[in-house]
Design a protein around this motif. Sequence first.
Motif, mmCIF file in Angstrom:
data_model
loop_
_atom_site.group_PDB
_atom_site.id
_atom_site.type_symbol
_atom_site.label_atom_id
_atom_site.label_comp_id
_atom_site.label_asym_id
_atom_site.label_seq_id
_atom_site.Cartn_x
_atom_site.Cartn_y
_atom_site.Cartn_z
ATOM 1 N N HIS A 43 -13.519 -1.475 0.451
ATOM 2 C CA HIS A 43 -13.093 -0.883 -0.816
ATOM 3 C C HIS A 43 -12.731 0.593 -0.616
ATOM 4 C CE1 HIS A 43 -12.922 -1.478 -5.212
ATOM 5 N NE2 HIS A 43 -12.839 -0.174 -5.156
ATOM 6 N N ALA A 44 -11.631 0.836 0.070
ATOM 7 C CA ALA A 44 -11.207 2.219 0.277
ATOM 8 C C ALA A 44 -10.360 2.661 -0.914
ATOM 9 C CB ALA A 44 -10.414 2.319 1.569
ATOM 10 N N LEU A 87 -7.522 3.746 -1.993
ATOM 11 C CA LEU A 87 -6.195 3.986 -1.414
ATOM 12 C C LEU A 87 -5.057 3.930 -2.424
ATOM 13 C CD1 LEU A 87 -6.677 1.806 1.786
ATOM 14 C CD2 LEU A 87 -6.518 4.284 1.710
ATOM 15 N N GLU A 88 -5.372 3.765 -3.715
ATOM 16 C CA GLU A 88 -4.297 3.612 -4.701
ATOM 17 C C GLU A 88 -3.357 4.804 -4.731
ATOM 18 O OE1 GLU A 88 -7.325 2.589 -5.252
ATOM 19 O OE2 GLU A 88 -7.134 0.502 -5.913
ATOM 20 N N VAL A 142 -2.898 6.932 -2.187
ATOM 21 C CA VAL A 142 -2.710 7.386 -0.813
ATOM 22 C C VAL A 142 -1.545 6.613 -0.197
ATOM 23 C CG1 VAL A 142 -3.774 7.548 1.480
ATOM 24 C CG2 VAL A 142 -5.175 7.874 -0.570
ATOM 25 N N TYR A 158 8.216 -6.531 -1.286
ATOM 26 C CA TYR A 158 7.042 -7.378 -1.088
ATOM 27 C C TYR A 158 5.783 -6.543 -0.972
ATOM 28 C CZ TYR A 158 9.817 -11.615 -0.722
ATOM 29 O OH TYR A 158 10.633 -12.666 -1.000
ATOM 30 N N PHE A 159 5.886 -5.406 -0.260
ATOM 31 C CA PHE A 159 4.717 -4.530 -0.193
ATOM 32 C C PHE A 159 4.399 -3.995 -1.590
ATOM 33 C CE2 PHE A 159 5.248 -4.024 4.503
ATOM 34 C CZ PHE A 159 3.942 -4.309 4.842
ATOM 35 N N ARG A 169 4.772 -5.486 -4.369
ATOM 36 C CA ARG A 169 4.136 -6.533 -5.175
ATOM 37 C C ARG A 169 2.702 -6.812 -4.759
ATOM 38 N NH1 ARG A 169 8.120 -9.300 -8.090
ATOM 39 N NH2 ARG A 169 10.131 -9.077 -7.081
ATOM 40 N N ALA A 170 2.356 -6.450 -3.522
ATOM 41 C CA ALA A 170 1.038 -6.813 -2.996
ATOM 42 C C ALA A 170 -0.005 -5.820 -3.471
ATOM 43 C CB ALA A 170 1.077 -6.856 -1.469
ATOM 44 N N GLY A 171 -1.012 -6.303 -4.176
ATOM 45 C CA GLY A 171 -2.151 -5.476 -4.531
ATOM 46 C C GLY A 171 -1.934 -4.625 -5.765
ATOM 47 N N GLY A 172 -3.043 -4.218 -6.375
ATOM 48 C CA GLY A 172 -2.978 -3.342 -7.531
ATOM 49 C C GLY A 172 -2.747 -4.086 -8.830
ATOM 50 N N LEU A 185 5.873 4.861 -1.524
ATOM 51 C CA LEU A 185 6.130 3.901 -2.598
ATOM 52 C C LEU A 185 5.147 4.019 -3.768
ATOM 53 C CD1 LEU A 185 8.314 1.813 -2.894
ATOM 54 C CD2 LEU A 185 6.786 0.112 -1.914
ATOM 55 N N GLY A 186 3.908 4.324 -3.482
ATOM 56 C CA GLY A 186 2.900 4.331 -4.544
ATOM 57 C C GLY A 186 2.751 5.674 -5.241
ATOM 58 N N MET A 240 -0.144 -10.991 -4.801
ATOM 59 C CA MET A 240 -0.303 -11.238 -3.368
ATOM 60 C C MET A 240 0.040 -12.688 -3.028
ATOM 61 S SD MET A 240 -1.184 -9.836 -0.545
ATOM 62 C CE MET A 240 -1.003 -10.699 0.990
ATOM 63 N N VAL A 248 3.745 -13.261 -3.295
ATOM 64 C CA VAL A 248 4.423 -12.623 -2.163
ATOM 65 C C VAL A 248 4.331 -13.526 -0.937
ATOM 66 C CG1 VAL A 248 4.325 -10.674 -0.573
ATOM 67 C CG2 VAL A 248 4.045 -10.296 -3.009
ATOM 68 N N LEU A 298 -0.713 -3.948 4.565
ATOM 69 C CA LEU A 298 -1.168 -4.663 3.364
ATOM 70 C C LEU A 298 -2.505 -4.081 2.896
ATOM 71 C CD1 LEU A 298 -0.283 -8.363 4.226
ATOM 72 C CD2 LEU A 298 0.656 -6.997 2.360
ATOM 73 N N LEU A 325 -3.566 -1.163 3.415
ATOM 74 C CA LEU A 325 -3.380 0.222 2.974
ATOM 75 C C LEU A 325 -2.707 0.306 1.608
ATOM 76 C CD1 LEU A 325 -2.266 1.872 6.343
ATOM 77 C CD2 LEU A 325 -4.411 2.204 5.135
ATOM 78 N N ARG A 326 -2.159 -0.807 1.179
ATOM 79 C CA ARG A 326 -1.388 -0.800 -0.086
ATOM 80 C C ARG A 326 -2.186 -0.309 -1.292
ATOM 81 N NH1 ARG A 326 2.007 0.623 -2.303
ATOM 82 N NH2 ARG A 326 1.895 1.910 -0.476
ATOM 83 N N PRO A 327 -3.401 -0.623 -1.620
ATOM 84 C CA PRO A 327 -4.319 -1.512 -0.902
ATOM 85 C C PRO A 327 -4.397 -2.907 -1.510
ATOM 86 C CG PRO A 327 -5.536 -0.178 -2.479
ATOM 87 C CD PRO A 327 -4.070 0.090 -2.706
ATOM 88 N N VAL A 328 -4.464 -3.892 -0.618
ATOM 89 C CA VAL A 328 -4.857 -5.240 -1.014
ATOM 90 C C VAL A 328 -6.298 -5.383 -0.544
ATOM 91 C CG1 VAL A 328 -4.453 -7.697 -0.706
ATOM 92 C CG2 VAL A 328 -2.524 -6.127 -0.698
ATOM 93 N N ARG A 329 -7.208 -5.713 -1.455
ATOM 94 C CA ARG A 329 -8.616 -5.857 -1.074
ATOM 95 C C ARG A 329 -8.760 -7.004 -0.095
ATOM 96 N NH1 ARG A 329 -9.378 -1.081 -1.914
ATOM 97 N NH2 ARG A 329 -9.140 -0.375 -4.038
ATOM 98 N N ARG A 386 -9.440 -10.469 -1.504
ATOM 99 C CA ARG A 386 -8.262 -11.000 -2.178
ATOM 100 C C ARG A 386 -7.218 -11.458 -1.170
ATOM 101 N NH1 ARG A 386 -4.770 -7.666 -6.654
ATOM 102 N NH2 ARG A 386 -3.131 -9.192 -6.911
#
Lengths: 314, 268
Positions: free
Chosen positions: A72-73, A75-76, A78, A99-100, A102-105, A152-153, B1, B4, B97, B99-103, B106
């Motif tokens: 659980h870093a 990183l939102e 970062v 695709y990146f 869309r992944a996560g968040g 991107l973020g 995710m 994707v 991925l 670092l995006r971050p994707v847990r 998940r």
Amino acid sequence: MTPAIAARALTKRYGDTAAVDAIDLTVERGELFGFLGPNGAGKTTTIRMALGLILPTGGEVDLLGETVRTDHAPLERVGALVEEPAFWKYLSGRKNLEYFARAGGTRADVRARLRKVDEVLETVGLTAAAGKRVKAYSQGMRQRLGIGLALLGAPELLVLDEPTNGLDPSGMREMRLLLRRLADDGTTIFVSSHLLAEVEAMCDRVGVMAYGRLVALGPPGSLRGDADGVRLDVDDAAAGAAVVRAFNGVSLIDDADPARGPGVLRVSVADRDTVAALNAALVGAGIGVHALVPQRSSLEDVFLSLVEGADVPR
Amino acid sequence: MFRVELAKAFHRWRTYLLAAAIGGIPIVIVFALKVSPPDPGAAEDAPPFLFQITSNGLFAALTGLAVVQPFFLPLATGLFAGDAVAGEAQSGTLRYLLLRPVRRTRLVLAKYCSSMTLLGGLVLVTLVSGVVAGAVVFGLSPLPTLSGSTLSVTEGLARVGASGVYMLAVLSGIACIGLCISTRTDSGPGAAVATIVIAIASQIMDQIPSLDAIHPFLPTHGWLGFTGLFRFPVDWAPMRAGLTVSAAYTVVFLTAAVVGFRRRDVTS
């Protein structure tokens, strides 16, 4: 405000060797911080721990005020580039970013990132090549797409590991300007490099790593210090050496007594004015100066002088 | 995710090649039987339902399923689940991925869901291609069950569909073993091959009589359990056993994958 990065006794051991040995380091918000060190010094390991990719064996690190854990870093906010960029090579540059994105968040994060794709492609100069598969990209293009991914973020903190790798000189210059601009807009930037000149040209503050330790920390000018000097080609080396020894504020780097006749003197000097005064003194003493060449200390010299000062584990 | 993951699969040739190979098998079987009808009773170890195809096209789907099962489904499981995390590690995209971050939890669960969805797609391709090819060449008619009674065409189709669902459910165990391997290596092909080897080795051990003490615990043991759907009354026991074993492997290996991956150093 909490620091952007705060490492406390951060350590990573592999068996008996410490890749990173109890590093204490604080990077304030808004800084453009350069992280220097020869290959194998522990820079990437430090960065991986700061980003929660690997687990420290000791100490801890905070990112934007939150403690980093591998599962659980925080990183939102970062953006990061760790070693070389990596993409799904069978997808186009744009699809990779999408695709990146869309992944996560959360859903809102995803939408915000998707809206930024075009802008980011423009920023890194890949708008024209966005439809090509990454397979067909040059190393420089992949590097720029990697920077684009990091942006991107809408990050508050950018962590970039050797971002100018694979870029040609004009690309490196563009990268420096881009990072400077982002830093001026308030983004904190932590950039690692093994190129002293590059870091010196753009960073506010530098840390130097060697053998897993932080051996120097300060503004980039402070790194070179007494390692700067000039090389004098004179027609009488022995007489020249006598003049140099008698002169205030300079010293001979090789302390041996040179022979009479034409020769070379290596002199370390405090500043440029002293060089002019020393030259005048030599000429005044009847010594012909054939050449006066500023000697910028090489990266190796700087590292060596720093590393020799450090307690090198063997 | 998860979306994707699926979208990425549709950009890869391997997905289409597998679907083409697997979807082609029932068609090949049907046409082979049309051109040269088999001599019933000639081969005792022929795939189940093979000889009934000429009398009823519905059986082509079941034969297809039984034929892709020993090799093609393990292959697909290796390519989807085995390669899932290790392939990303190998290409370096895993760290981006994360670092995006994707847990991490998940990420593993999304990989599991997308692998199962793709496998489900392949099972569906097999069944649809079998039903269509069988219907075109031999026509559909009420199904005689292995026990002698008959099922209507609609009921038959429903049972063929149920066979597919069952097949997917029992693949889950092997998929989770593959996923668990995948989270522990940085070599995509290595993890894929390991998964395929485990699935095939398990089937081979299942054939060795002197190992019958461990047969019920093999992850592939219940794979042919769907044939019970075509008995009258339905033979639930092998299916219950197959589902239980698959569920146990799923729980154990999926948990191991998530727990291990959360603590793992990502150095790729």
